[in-house]
Design a protein around this motif. Structure first.
Motif, PDB file in Angstrom:
ATOM      1  N   LEU A 160       0.791  -1.154   0.152  1.00  0.00           N
ATOM      2  CA  LEU A 160       0.091  -0.087  -0.202  1.00  0.00           C
ATOM      3  C   LEU A 160       0.935   1.155  -0.083  1.00  0.00           C
ATOM      4  N   LEU A 161       1.755   1.234   0.793  1.00  0.00           N
ATOM      5  CA  LEU A 161       2.778   2.708   0.933  1.00  0.00           C
ATOM      6  C   LEU A 161       3.562   2.801  -0.264  1.00  0.00           C
ATOM      7  N   ILE A 162       3.963   1.730  -1.061  1.00  0.00           N
ATOM      8  CA  ILE A 162       4.840   1.555  -2.189  1.00  0.00           C
ATOM      9  C   ILE A 162       3.660   2.269  -3.303  1.00  0.00           C
ATOM     10  N   ASP A 163       2.376   1.785  -3.218  1.00  0.00           N
ATOM     11  CA  ASP A 163       1.664   2.298  -4.187  1.00  0.00           C
ATOM     12  C   ASP A 163       1.411   4.018  -4.147  1.00  0.00           C
ATOM     13  N   MET A 164       1.271   4.109  -2.860  1.00  0.00           N
ATOM     14  CA  MET A 164       1.038   5.515  -2.284  1.00  0.00           C
ATOM     15  C   MET A 164       1.986   6.631  -2.850  1.00  0.00           C
ATOM     16  N   ARG A 165       3.334   6.207  -2.729  1.00  0.00           N
ATOM     17  CA  ARG A 165       4.602   6.802  -2.902  1.00  0.00           C
ATOM     18  C   ARG A 165       4.677   7.095  -4.350  1.00  0.00           C
ATOM     19  N   ILE A 166       4.121   5.843  -5.059  1.00  0.00           N
ATOM     20  CA  ILE A 166       4.434   5.845  -6.875  1.00  0.00           C
ATOM     21  C   ILE A 166       3.314   7.169  -7.057  1.00  0.00           C
ATOM     22  N   LEU A 167       2.125   6.963  -6.549  1.00  0.00           N
ATOM     23  CA  LEU A 167       1.161   8.024  -6.908  1.00  0.00           C
ATOM     24  C   LEU A 167       1.707   9.345  -6.609  1.00  0.00           C
ATOM     25  N   GLU A 168       1.869   9.608  -5.386  1.00  0.00           N
ATOM     26  CA  GLU A 168       2.332  10.819  -4.925  1.00  0.00           C
ATOM     27  C   GLU A 168       3.548  11.552  -5.783  1.00  0.00           C
ATOM     28  N   ALA A 169       4.575  10.791  -5.962  1.00  0.00           N
ATOM     29  CA  ALA A 169       5.651  11.313  -6.821  1.00  0.00           C
ATOM     30  C   ALA A 169       5.362  11.745  -8.151  1.00  0.00           C
ATOM     31  N   GLY A 170       4.335  10.856  -8.708  1.00  0.00           N
ATOM     32  CA  GLY A 170       3.785  11.253 -10.016  1.00  0.00           C
ATOM     33  C   GLY A 170       3.136  12.467 -10.268  1.00  0.00           C
ATOM     34  N   VAL A 171       2.542  13.182  -9.181  1.00  0.00           N
ATOM     35  CA  VAL A 171       1.891  14.458  -9.257  1.00  0.00           C
ATOM     36  C   VAL A 171       2.550  15.597  -8.736  1.00  0.00           C
ATOM     37  N   SER A 172       3.870  15.334  -8.282  1.00  0.00           N
ATOM     38  CA  SER A 172       4.774  16.023  -7.395  1.00  0.00           C
ATOM     39  C   SER A 172       5.091  17.369  -8.202  1.00  0.00           C
ATOM     40  N   GLU A 173       5.293  16.866  -9.634  1.00  0.00           N
ATOM     41  CA  GLU A 173       5.535  18.113 -10.447  1.00  0.00           C
ATOM     42  C   GLU A 173       5.055  17.822 -11.818  1.00  0.00           C
ATOM     43  N   GLN A 174       5.126  18.724 -12.623  1.00  0.00           N
ATOM     44  CA  GLN A 174       4.257  18.762 -14.142  1.00  0.00           C
ATOM     45  C   GLN A 174       5.203  18.221 -15.149  1.00  0.00           C
ATOM     46  N   GLY A 175       4.616  17.789 -16.208  1.00  0.00           N
ATOM     47  CA  GLY A 175       5.366  17.277 -17.123  1.00  0.00           C
ATOM     48  C   GLY A 175       6.169  16.013 -16.866  1.00  0.00           C
ATOM     49  N   PRO A 176       6.707  15.381 -18.090  1.00  0.00           N
ATOM     50  CA  PRO A 176       7.248  14.198 -17.833  1.00  0.00           C
ATOM     51  C   PRO A 176       8.490  14.325 -16.858  1.00  0.00           C
ATOM     52  N   HIS A 177       8.622  13.449 -15.983  1.00  0.00           N
ATOM     53  CA  HIS A 177       9.805  13.229 -15.127  1.00  0.00           C
ATOM     54  C   HIS A 177      10.203  11.929 -14.634  1.00  0.00           C
ATOM     55  N   VAL A 178      11.297  11.749 -14.029  1.00  0.00           N
ATOM     56  CA  VAL A 178      11.757  10.440 -13.228  1.00  0.00           C
ATOM     57  C   VAL A 178      11.947  10.540 -11.652  1.00  0.00           C
ATOM     58  N   LYS A 179      11.383   9.705 -11.135  1.00  0.00           N
ATOM     59  CA  LYS A 179      11.845   9.589  -9.599  1.00  0.00           C
ATOM     60  C   LYS A 179      12.459   8.367  -9.308  1.00  0.00           C
ATOM     61  N   GLU A 180      13.287   8.544  -8.340  1.00  0.00           N
ATOM     62  CA  GLU A 180      14.109   7.336  -7.965  1.00  0.00           C
ATOM     63  C   GLU A 180      13.290   6.677  -6.722  1.00  0.00           C
ATOM     64  N   PHE A 181      13.356   5.419  -6.614  1.00  0.00           N
ATOM     65  CA  PHE A 181      12.603   4.951  -5.197  1.00  0.00           C
ATOM     66  C   PHE A 181      13.771   4.026  -4.392  1.00  0.00           C
TER      67      PHE A 181
END
Length: 348
Positions: free
Chosen positions: A327-348
């Motif tokens: 659940l927490l992995i899912d939520m962190r992936i969602l949250e990181a996706g909308v943390s900035e606009q435009g195409p971007h990459v997040k490390e986990f």
């Protein structure tokens, strides 16, 4: 058999399509009460519930204070999930919360901590773990037909032209609303990715609310792409898997969806069965180096298995279907996706 007594918060499409129909043939679960602030829709279903002894209420406090109710299934709009879930836990109720579970990982951690402190179960309703096409993919991976998986593509597309203009918070968009399903399916199979690429945008909506996403989850050798678009007239496969020894392709959504829309209920013998022309196609190298091609019959999906899992966790004290870590992995992936606009990459 010990019964699990539950109440519903919310009486919209979710409750009437994805929840209540599956409880009719599960005698170990009793629906005692349904809360909705208006009860504007589904009048025939309301009458049927009342005739069967289920109480309908427009006061959420009624289900919070009912000592018989052990579990509250929360199917209200996404922005209300956190508040209602917290109230339920504070009143000693186990909770099953429609997707998305809440808005942030911090909120999820708070609810999980509160549940643990009170020896309660808190879990998201990830019913798409029991989609037939996903179960077919899972079977192919478990048997090892295609060898080591290298790429997976997952699509949940539509063709729904719209000229809407909507400005709203991301929790109400397509990424949070549908992306959570496709992301959770990958997380359930492979765990936390190393990095995630995001392309989330308002493709036809003239406002800010996203209606399109493509998300790529990167593991050691595997790349899993999950995507949904609002203007896809010619369907992609629901799943395409490529591995070191072959490929698997599956077209078509789970027939549960079509059957429920047609009024065919889960207690009917032919419910959710895939047509042979929609079976997934497998091509792989066997141990002799020969190419084998065959169609695999599609497993029958069953969203009610989420409730079987809740029963097992609450009554039989077994492990949860969706772990707190998932659940927490899912939520962190969602949250990181909308943390900035435009195409971007997040490390986990």
């Amino acid at each position: 058999m010990t019964q699990l007594v539950i109440a519903f918060a919310g009486f919209g499409k979710s409750a009437n399509r994805y929840h209540l129909p599956y409880l009719k043939n599960r005698s170990q679960i009793k629906v005692k009460m349904v809360y909705d602030h208006r009860f504007r829709h589904y009048h025939e279903q309301q009458d049927n519930l009342k005739a069967s002894g289920v109480e309908l209420t427009t006061d959420f406090t009624d289900i919070l204070e009912d000592s018989d109710v052990q579990l509250i299934a929360i199917t209200t709009p996404a922005a209300t999930h956190y508040s209602l879930a917290k109230q339920a836990l504070l009143h000693g109720k186990n909770i099953l919360v429609e997707k998305p579970f809440c808005e942030t990982a911090e909120q999820a951690e708070e609810l999980l901590k509160l549940a643990k402190e009170n020896s309660l179960i808190a879990m998201p309703f990830q019913n798409r773990r029991f989609d037939s096409d996903y179960l077919a993919l899972k079977h192919v991976l478990e048997v090892g037909y295609v060898g080591e998986p290298l790429t997976i593509e997952s699509h949940m597309d539509h063709f729904r032209p719209s000229e809407q203009f909507v400005n709203s918070d991301p929790i109400n968009g397509q990424f949070y609303g549908l992306g959570i399903h496709t992301i959770d399916q990958i997380v359930a199979l492979f765990g936390q990715p190393q990095r995630v690429f995001y392309d989330i945008r308002a493709q036809q909506n003239q406002g800010t609310l996203d209606d399109y996403y493509e998300t790529q989850l990167f593991y050691s050798k595997l790349k899993a792409t999950v995507s949904s678009g609002p203007l896809v007239a010619t369907p992609y496969p629901s799943f395409r898997l490529n591995g070191t020894k072959g490929s698997f392709v599956k077209y078509g959504i789970d027939q549960q969806e079509n059957d429920l829309k047609a009024g065919i209920m889960p207690d009917q013998s032919d419910f959710g069965q895939d047509a042979p022309n929609a079976f997934g196609h497998l091509k792989y190298l066997n141990g002799n180096g020969d190419w084998i091609e065959k169609d695999l019959p599609t497993p029958v999906g069953d969203y009610g298995r989420v409730y079987d899992a809740m029963y097992a966790a609450i009554i039989e004290k077994k492990s949860k279907l969706v772990t707190d870590q998932e659940l927490l992995i899912d939520m962190r992936i969602l949250e990181a996706g909308v943390s900035e606009q435009g195409p971007h990459v997040k490390e986990f």
